[in-house]
Design a protein around this motif. Structure first.
Motif, PDB file in Angstrom:
ATOM      1  N   ALA A 215       0.805  -1.213   0.179  1.00  0.00           N
ATOM      2  CA  ALA A 215       0.088  -0.043   0.020  1.00  0.00           C
ATOM      3  C   ALA A 215       0.973   1.059  -0.046  1.00  0.00           C
ATOM      4  CB  ALA A 215      -0.990  -0.175   1.267  1.00  0.00           C
ATOM      5  N   GLN A 216       1.970   1.196   0.800  1.00  0.00           N
ATOM      6  CA  GLN A 216       2.925   2.356   0.694  1.00  0.00           C
ATOM      7  C   GLN A 216       3.447   2.519  -0.470  1.00  0.00           C
ATOM      8  OE1 GLN A 216       5.835   1.892   3.950  1.00  0.00           O
ATOM      9  NE2 GLN A 216       4.012   1.333   5.530  1.00  0.00           N
ATOM     10  N   GLU A 217       3.929   1.608  -1.304  1.00  0.00           N
ATOM     11  CA  GLU A 217       4.426   1.542  -2.501  1.00  0.00           C
ATOM     12  C   GLU A 217       3.613   2.091  -3.504  1.00  0.00           C
ATOM     13  OE1 GLU A 217       7.194   0.709  -5.768  1.00  0.00           O
ATOM     14  OE2 GLU A 217       7.478   0.774  -3.415  1.00  0.00           O
ATOM     15  N   ASN A 218       2.268   1.818  -3.517  1.00  0.00           N
ATOM     16  CA  ASN A 218       1.443   2.641  -4.580  1.00  0.00           C
ATOM     17  C   ASN A 218       1.168   4.095  -4.253  1.00  0.00           C
ATOM     18  OD1 ASN A 218       0.566   0.147  -5.826  1.00  0.00           O
ATOM     19  ND2 ASN A 218      -0.920  -0.260  -4.247  1.00  0.00           N
ATOM     20  N   LYS A 219       1.723   4.334  -3.143  1.00  0.00           N
ATOM     21  CA  LYS A 219       1.621   6.058  -2.823  1.00  0.00           C
ATOM     22  C   LYS A 219       2.859   6.609  -3.024  1.00  0.00           C
ATOM     23  CE  LYS A 219      -2.096   5.129   0.464  1.00  0.00           C
ATOM     24  NZ  LYS A 219      -2.439   5.180   1.891  1.00  0.00           N
ATOM     25  N   VAL A 220       3.957   5.840  -3.212  1.00  0.00           N
ATOM     26  CA  VAL A 220       5.300   6.522  -3.478  1.00  0.00           C
ATOM     27  C   VAL A 220       5.450   7.861  -4.404  1.00  0.00           C
ATOM     28  CG1 VAL A 220       6.269   4.849  -4.951  1.00  0.00           C
ATOM     29  CG2 VAL A 220       7.734   5.966  -3.319  1.00  0.00           C
ATOM     30  N   GLU A 221       6.026   8.883  -4.048  1.00  0.00           N
ATOM     31  CA  GLU A 221       6.208   9.893  -5.045  1.00  0.00           C
ATOM     32  C   GLU A 221       7.867  10.053  -4.593  1.00  0.00           C
ATOM     33  OE1 GLU A 221       3.684  13.156  -4.494  1.00  0.00           O
ATOM     34  OE2 GLU A 221       2.140  12.043  -4.893  1.00  0.00           O
ATOM     35  N   ASP A 222       8.735   9.612  -5.762  1.00  0.00           N
ATOM     36  CA  ASP A 222      10.080   9.763  -5.511  1.00  0.00           C
ATOM     37  C   ASP A 222      10.791   9.494  -7.038  1.00  0.00           C
ATOM     38  OD1 ASP A 222      12.886   9.502  -5.066  1.00  0.00           O
ATOM     39  OD2 ASP A 222      12.546   8.659  -3.063  1.00  0.00           O
ATOM     40  N   ILE A 223      11.833  10.474  -7.180  1.00  0.00           N
ATOM     41  CA  ILE A 223      12.281  10.159  -8.628  1.00  0.00           C
ATOM     42  C   ILE A 223      13.160   8.953  -8.969  1.00  0.00           C
ATOM     43  CG2 ILE A 223      12.376  12.877  -8.892  1.00  0.00           C
ATOM     44  CD1 ILE A 223      15.250  12.718  -8.228  1.00  0.00           C
ATOM     45  N   ASN A 224      13.539   8.324  -7.741  1.00  0.00           N
ATOM     46  CA  ASN A 224      14.254   7.272  -7.658  1.00  0.00           C
ATOM     47  C   ASN A 224      13.392   5.923  -7.742  1.00  0.00           C
ATOM     48  OD1 ASN A 224      16.904   8.507  -7.576  1.00  0.00           O
ATOM     49  ND2 ASN A 224      16.669   8.966  -5.423  1.00  0.00           N
ATOM     50  N   GLU A 225      11.892   6.245  -7.562  1.00  0.00           N
ATOM     51  CA  GLU A 225      11.206   4.922  -7.544  1.00  0.00           C
ATOM     52  C   GLU A 225       9.955   4.977  -8.817  1.00  0.00           C
ATOM     53  OE1 GLU A 225      11.189   2.451  -5.613  1.00  0.00           O
ATOM     54  OE2 GLU A 225      12.635   3.238  -4.048  1.00  0.00           O
ATOM     55  N   ILE A 226       9.301   4.089  -8.842  1.00  0.00           N
ATOM     56  CA  ILE A 226       8.401   3.906  -9.869  1.00  0.00           C
ATOM     57  C   ILE A 226       6.969   4.357  -9.323  1.00  0.00           C
ATOM     58  CG2 ILE A 226       6.983   2.387 -11.397  1.00  0.00           C
ATOM     59  CD1 ILE A 226       9.269   0.922 -11.520  1.00  0.00           C
ATOM     60  N   ASN A 227       6.689   5.802  -9.521  1.00  0.00           N
ATOM     61  CA  ASN A 227       5.517   6.258  -8.893  1.00  0.00           C
ATOM     62  C   ASN A 227       4.093   5.819  -9.557  1.00  0.00           C
ATOM     63  OD1 ASN A 227       7.107   7.906  -7.517  1.00  0.00           O
ATOM     64  ND2 ASN A 227       7.203   9.644  -8.804  1.00  0.00           N
ATOM     65  N   GLY A 228       2.987   5.811  -8.618  1.00  0.00           N
ATOM     66  CA  GLY A 228       1.697   5.157  -9.158  1.00  0.00           C
ATOM     67  C   GLY A 228       1.711   3.775  -9.013  1.00  0.00           C
TER      68      GLY A 228
END
Length: 253
Positions: A215-228
């Protein structure tokens, strides 16, 4: 992290309480039993602390492995679609067309050389008369292309591997997730241009992992991650073949 702090506090309170109980209230014969219980309780709570620490670490490791597998599919798909567009002027709208294209078609091997020729139109406009060599007149530069041979698309794009045969699905251990691909076109400067987009559902890809961390992964907003909630390549409204993943998972240009 809050859970970890709670476990530490509980461990300290239990240890202090049991020590006081042993020292002040229990006879010597019972102290051995209580000591064993103390060690057992300490070991159990230590295990809980270890698990709380390792859970996000293991999640990140497994997530990264699955993302890398998915991004490799996207990179292969992009390579195949660009090859298809080079020959057909559009993107393939089905995976079957892509596989058939790679299996059966060929790229032309073209050489290019620059040369100059007499600019007849410009000489005429300036009333310049030249001989066959063009001496005294205008010249223009041109590029001459010659086809010197052909190479199969498979050898050019996927030599010595057959990953292209399963571009429609991400396979990682016992997890299989479909790749959803769509094609369309957009108008730019009165010109119709082809576009395509491929999408992989992150939730389906990370199935079986810790639900709270997912659930946290789906909310991530980071240029080093896959957002959305999705891994995407390309767009149906913009002329782009960029992916939404960071470069640590693979090229996204």
């Amino acid at each position: 992290m809050l859970l970890l702090i709670l476990y530490v506090i509980i461990t300290c309170l239990v240890a202090i309480g049991l020590v006081k109980l042993i020292d002040k209230f229990l006879p010597s014969g019972a102290r051995i039993v209580v000591s064993i219980l103390l060690w057992a309780a300490t070991a159990f709570i230590a295990f809980l602390i270890y698990s709380s620490i390792m859970k996000p670490i293991e999640f990140e490791k497994e997530k990264d492995n699955r993302y890398k597998a998915a991004v490799q599919i996207m990179i292969d798909l992009k390579k195949a679609q660009l090859g298809y567009k080079t020959i057909h002027g559009e993107y393939a709208d089905t995976f079957e067309k892509l596989v058939n294209f790679i299996d059966t078609e060929k790229f032309a091997i073209v050489t290019r050389r620059d040369t100059s020729i007499i600019d007849v139109a410009k000489n005429k406009a300036y009333n310049i008369v030249t001989d066959a060599t063009g001496a005294g007149g205008y010249f223009k530069d041109i590029v001459i292309k010659d086809t010197i041979g052909y190479v199969s698309v498979k050898d050019s794009l996927f030599k010595n591997n057959d990953r292209y045969k399963s571009l429609n699905v991400v396979k990682y251990k016992n997890v299989e997730v479909p790749v959803v691909m769509k094609t369309s076109s957009v108008i730019r400067n009165e010109t119709k241009l082809p576009v395509f987009q491929a999408v992989i559902d992150k939730n389906a890809l990370l199935v079986g992992l810790d639900e709270e961390l997912l659930a946290q992964e789906n909310k991530v907003e980071d240029i080093n991650e896959i957002n959305g909630p999705e891994i995407t390549l390309g767009s149906l409204v913009e002329i782009t073949l960029t992916g939404n993943w960071p470069k640590r998972y693979g090229s996204n240009e």
